[in-house]
Design a protein around this motif. Structure first.
Motif, PDB file in Angstrom:
ATOM      1  N   GLY A   1      57.316 -41.133 -18.067  1.00 37.49           N
ATOM      2  CA  GLY A   1      56.460 -40.285 -17.167  1.00 37.49           C
ATOM      3  C   GLY A   1      55.876 -41.007 -15.810  1.00 37.49           C
TER       4      GLY A   1
ATOM      5  N   ASP B   1      58.001 -36.268 -17.392  1.00 32.11           N
ATOM      6  CA  ASP B   1      57.915 -37.099 -18.635  1.00 32.11           C
ATOM      7  C   ASP B   1      58.749 -36.497 -19.731  1.00 32.11           C
ATOM      8  OD1 ASP B   1      56.670 -38.724 -20.656  1.00 32.11           O
ATOM      9  OD2 ASP B   1      54.619 -38.305 -19.999  1.00 32.11           O
TER      10      ASP B   1
ATOM     11  N   GLU C   1      76.365 -51.585 -19.802  1.00 35.36           N
ATOM     12  CA  GLU C   1      75.433 -50.650 -20.443  1.00 35.36           C
ATOM     13  C   GLU C   1      76.184 -49.644 -21.204  1.00 35.36           C
ATOM     14  OE1 GLU C   1      72.283 -49.585 -20.364  1.00 35.36           O
ATOM     15  OE2 GLU C   1      72.877 -47.808 -21.581  1.00 35.36           O
TER      16      GLU C   1
HETATM   17  C1  LIG Z   1      59.779 -40.039 -22.977  1.00 34.17           C
HETATM   18  C2  LIG Z   1      59.080 -41.565 -22.473  1.00 34.17           C
HETATM   19  C3  LIG Z   1      58.082 -41.599 -21.540  1.00 34.17           C
HETATM   20  C4  LIG Z   1      57.487 -42.834 -21.206  1.00 34.17           C
HETATM   21  N1  LIG Z   1      56.551 -42.968 -20.120  1.00 34.17           N
HETATM   22  C5  LIG Z   1      56.060 -44.115 -19.842  1.00 34.17           C
HETATM   23  C6  LIG Z   1      55.445 -44.154 -18.712  1.00 34.17           C
HETATM   24  O1  LIG Z   1      54.674 -43.169 -18.263  1.00 34.17           O
HETATM   25  N2  LIG Z   1      54.730 -45.387 -18.390  1.00 34.17           N
HETATM   26  C7  LIG Z   1      55.317 -46.543 -18.829  1.00 34.17           C
HETATM   27  O2  LIG Z   1      54.999 -47.569 -18.492  1.00 34.17           O
HETATM   28  N3  LIG Z   1      56.210 -46.441 -19.929  1.00 34.17           N
HETATM   29  C8  LIG Z   1      56.507 -45.323 -20.472  1.00 34.17           C
HETATM   30  N4  LIG Z   1      57.690 -45.233 -21.284  1.00 34.17           N
HETATM   31  C9  LIG Z   1      58.141 -46.502 -21.740  1.00 34.17           C
HETATM   32  C10 LIG Z   1      59.213 -47.047 -20.846  1.00 34.17           C
HETATM   33  O3  LIG Z   1      60.132 -46.291 -20.554  1.00 34.17           O
HETATM   34  C11 LIG Z   1      59.911 -48.539 -21.719  1.00 34.17           C
HETATM   35  O4  LIG Z   1      59.041 -49.178 -22.034  1.00 34.17           O
HETATM   36  C12 LIG Z   1      60.737 -49.346 -20.704  1.00 34.17           C
HETATM   37  O5  LIG Z   1      61.422 -48.213 -19.913  1.00 34.17           O
HETATM   38  C13 LIG Z   1      61.626 -50.115 -21.525  1.00 34.17           C
HETATM   39  O6  LIG Z   1      62.561 -50.992 -20.521  1.00 34.17           O
HETATM   40  P1  LIG Z   1      63.409 -51.993 -21.350  1.00 34.17           P
HETATM   41  O7  LIG Z   1      64.268 -52.453 -20.197  1.00 34.17           O
HETATM   42  O8  LIG Z   1      62.754 -52.842 -22.111  1.00 34.17           O
HETATM   43  O9  LIG Z   1      64.416 -51.166 -22.341  1.00 34.17           O
HETATM   44  P2  LIG Z   1      65.332 -49.822 -22.329  1.00 34.17           P
HETATM   45  O10 LIG Z   1      64.886 -49.020 -21.122  1.00 34.17           O
HETATM   46  O11 LIG Z   1      65.432 -49.471 -23.490  1.00 34.17           O
HETATM   47  O12 LIG Z   1      66.737 -50.571 -21.543  1.00 34.17           O
HETATM   48  C14 LIG Z   1      67.767 -50.721 -22.657  1.00 34.17           C
HETATM   49  C15 LIG Z   1      69.214 -50.354 -21.953  1.00 34.17           C
HETATM   50  O13 LIG Z   1      69.704 -51.457 -22.770  1.00 34.17           O
HETATM   51  C16 LIG Z   1      71.103 -50.373 -23.427  1.00 34.17           C
HETATM   52  N5  LIG Z   1      71.693 -51.269 -24.513  1.00 34.17           N
HETATM   53  C17 LIG Z   1      71.291 -51.329 -25.805  1.00 34.17           C
HETATM   54  N6  LIG Z   1      71.960 -51.749 -26.548  1.00 34.17           N
HETATM   55  C18 LIG Z   1      73.005 -51.967 -25.887  1.00 34.17           C
HETATM   56  C19 LIG Z   1      74.367 -52.608 -26.227  1.00 34.17           C
HETATM   57  N7  LIG Z   1      74.598 -53.062 -27.390  1.00 34.17           N
HETATM   58  N8  LIG Z   1      75.349 -52.733 -25.334  1.00 34.17           N
HETATM   59  C20 LIG Z   1      75.015 -52.245 -23.895  1.00 34.17           C
HETATM   60  N9  LIG Z   1      73.765 -51.545 -23.654  1.00 34.17           N
HETATM   61  C21 LIG Z   1      73.054 -51.512 -24.612  1.00 34.17           C
HETATM   62  C22 LIG Z   1      70.227 -49.117 -23.424  1.00 34.17           C
HETATM   63  O14 LIG Z   1      71.104 -48.011 -23.455  1.00 34.17           O
HETATM   64  C23 LIG Z   1      69.238 -49.173 -22.427  1.00 34.17           C
HETATM   65  O15 LIG Z   1      69.729 -48.592 -21.288  1.00 34.17           O
HETATM   66  C24 LIG Z   1      58.026 -44.175 -21.640  1.00 34.17           C
HETATM   67  C25 LIG Z   1      59.274 -44.078 -22.643  1.00 34.17           C
HETATM   68  C26 LIG Z   1      59.635 -42.649 -22.914  1.00 34.17           C
HETATM   69  C27 LIG Z   1      60.756 -42.625 -23.841  1.00 34.17           C
END
Ligand SMILES: Cc1cc2nc3c(=O)[nH]c(=O)nc-3n(C[C@H](O)[C@H](O)[C@H](O)COP(=O)(O)OP(=O)(O)OC[C@H]3O[C@@H](n4cnc5c(N)ncnc54)[C@H](O)[C@@H]3O)c2cc1C
Length: 503
Positions: free
Chosen positions: A88, A188, A32
């Motif tokens: 959120g 949120d 990460e």
């Molecule tokens: C303010 C906010 C409110 C939200 N509210 C909601 C909600 O209420 N309900 C809901 O369903 N969704 C909500 N979402 C959306 C939801 O949080 C995301 O859709 C979801 O968490 C994405 O998960 P993921 O695993 O796809 O990606 P991410 O959570 O983006 O995880 C990817 C990870 O990979 C890491 N990474 C990236 N590139 C590299 C690299 N080159 N090397 C090492 N690590 C790397 C990043 O740092 C990150 O930790 C919200 C998002 C935000 C920002």
């Protein structure tokens, strides 16, 4: 230490598969780029979190949206748990019809939705959502009663016949073995200081068996190393030592989120030009979101209590025949603090906005958006930090996307007026917080980059598990589906056994 599996990224996508692999005793390393959130008082300080970049990483996104002429840098929070730490907590399941163009049915994903809700301590009312898909289990815990601002919206929407219901929330109000939510208004957008929010860091990563799980933070993956159709290792930049290293394993899971996962793929496979790989980095979706606000003749939330409690899916199917998609959902949303409101309005309006901040109440409209091949990411020719090119994101909404959003905004305006709102105003939300779809799965290489179990076509031991896999965005929040899918594939990988991916 010799690792069998390497997971890149610690959001819901990476955490879900780690949950399953470590359960089977598979030695797993997670890489990460961010660090742990501090979980201190400043995590609930609006200035520190919204305005002062407490967790912004060194590498912004370069975004060109809605046909703008140039790229604009947009900072990104980088922490263990990814976006879930700031989310959120709204934990909604996609509806059966949302799976129409997927190589996966709702019923095949359903058991993993139930597991995801259990892991996150989701609170909700089964049967209250008029378009809720079938469930095999009740919500782990009942929704809590509405606080006054939410009750105001509930009553107004109900008077209009719109069937509001408690939005399923992964905030712990009931499980005495875990921290209990204080119902503050810094949820949120903020890390939860007391870990009452069901995020990937506190509910999954911290609970993994350390015998089988290692997390390396501040580790920026640059490239997957391929040999004869298999990945053999991962190259990364260690932000602490400033060194480039390589780590090897048998199974590789890319979970860097819908913007960086395709970027890492493109950088790792510069020569791939097959049909499946052509999908990588295309069809980016992010929902077409807007906020409808109203000024009320009274303070809308004088005690500053939590109230993101209402969802309205009443209009979900209204445009299905015309546009072949859902419309989306309306949800309650908090009003930012006075200083944050002031920071985001034009200079001449700051004083007035500051005065009115306590009299505003708003609704968030989340509309489904269409997958368009022209929306996506690409690697810049400009160098970025850590030996990886800058990531450019380009996205424009279609007329249909705006039609869905505006449909919801009009309904939200009616609700706010019915609740006593006087002056109403809508604003668009240009965030990429709901980014999905850039490495879509499909039944064949002509339909997607990934197979139905999210393995990259043409690469035996590489799976992409995060928001990237979705071929359509649906009209509700994405994270429960990201986690459920990751648990599904993780379960499949451990069922298949090591001979499936380790040969
Ligand atoms: C303010 C906010 C409110 C939200 N509210 C909601 C909600 O209420 N309900 C809901 O369903 N969704 C909500 N979402 C959306 C939801 O949080 C995301 O859709 C979801 O968490 C994405 O998960 P993921 O695993 O796809 O990606 P991410 O959570 O983006 O995880 C990817 C990870 O990979 C890491 N990474 C990236 N590139 C590299 C690299 N080159 N090397 C090492 N690590 C790397 C990043 O740092 C990150 O930790 C919200 C998002 C935000 C920002």
């Amino acid at each position: 230490m010799v690792y069998e599996a390497i997971i890149i990224g610690s959001g819901f996508g990476g955490a879900g598969v780690a949950h399953e692999l470590t359960k089977a005793g598979i030695k797993t390393l997670m890489l990460e780029r961010g660090t742990w959130a501090n979980r201190d008082d400043d995590d609930w300080n609006p200035e520190k979190i919204i305005l002062q970049s407490r967790y912004w990483g060194p590498e912004p996104l370069y975004v060109k949206q809605n046909h703008a002429s140039g790229f604009k840098p947009i900072p990104v929070n980088e922490v263990v748990g990814g976006a879930s730490v700031f989310y959120g907590g709204a934990s909604m399941r996609f509806r059966e019809k949302d799976f129409a163009n997927w190589p996966l049915s709702y019923s095949a994903l359903e058991p993993y939705y139930s597991l995801a809700e259990k892991i996150l301590d989701t609170h909700g009312h089964a049967g209250a959502d008029p378009f809720e898909p079938p469930r095999s289990s009740a919500f782990p815990y009942p929704a809590i009663p509405y606080n006054p601002p939410a009750a105001r919206i509930f009553q107004a929407a109900a008077k209009l016949g719109f069937r509001p219901f408690p939005v399923p929330l992964s905030l712990n109000h009931t499980n005495k073995e875990k921290p209990i939510c204080l119902q503050c208004n810094t949820c949120d957008d903020y890390p939860c200081k007391i870990e009452a929010k069901g995020d990937a860091a506190s509910r999954i990563i911290l609970q993994l068996n350390s015998k089988f799980f290692t997390l390396n933070t501040e580790t920026q993956v640059t490239r997957l190393i391929e040999q004869d159709g298999r990945i053999i290792g991962v190259e990364y930049f260690d932000r602490k030592t400033k060194e480039i290293n390589v780590v090897k394993a048998k199974l590789f899971i890319l979970s860097a989120g819908a913007l960086w996962s395709p970027g890492i793929l493109k950088y790792s496979f510069p020569d791939r030009a097959d049909a499946a790989f052509d999908f990588v980095g295309k069809y980016l979706m992010r929902h077409c979101n807007g906020i409808q606000s109203a000024v009320f003749p009274f303070q809308t939330n004088p005690t500053q209590i939590f109230h993101k409690q209402i969802a309205i899916t009443h209009f979900y199917e209204d445009l299905r025949q015309e546009l072949n998609t859902s419309v989306g959902v309306i949800q309650d949303i908090y009003t930012p603090s006075r200083n944050v409101v002031k920071a985001f309005v034009p200079t001449g309006l700051k004083t007035v906005a500051g005065c009115f901040a306590n009299y505003i109440q708003s609704l968030l409209c989340i509309a489904e958006d269409e997958p368009q091949a022209a929306n996506g990411i690409r690697l810049s020719t400009e160098p970025g930090a850590f030996g990886f090119p800058r990531l450019e994101v380009f996205h424009s909404y279609s007329a249909n996307d705006y039609q869905r959003r505006d449909y919801l905004l009009t309904k939200a305006q009616r609700i706010l007026r019915k609740a006593g709102g006087l002056i109403t105003r809508s604003t668009s939300l240009d965030s990429f917080s709901h980014a999905v779809g850039t490495v879509r799965f499909g039944n064949a290489p002509a339909q997607g980059a990934l197979d139905p179990f999210c393995r990259l076509y043409g690469t035996q031991n590489l799976f992409v598990l995060d928001a990237s896999f979705m071929p359509t965005s649906s009209g509700v929040n994405p994270s429960l589906t990201i986690l459920a899918n990751s648990l599904r594939v993780g379960h499949y990988l451990r069922q298949q056994g090591r001979e499936y991916w380790a040969i």
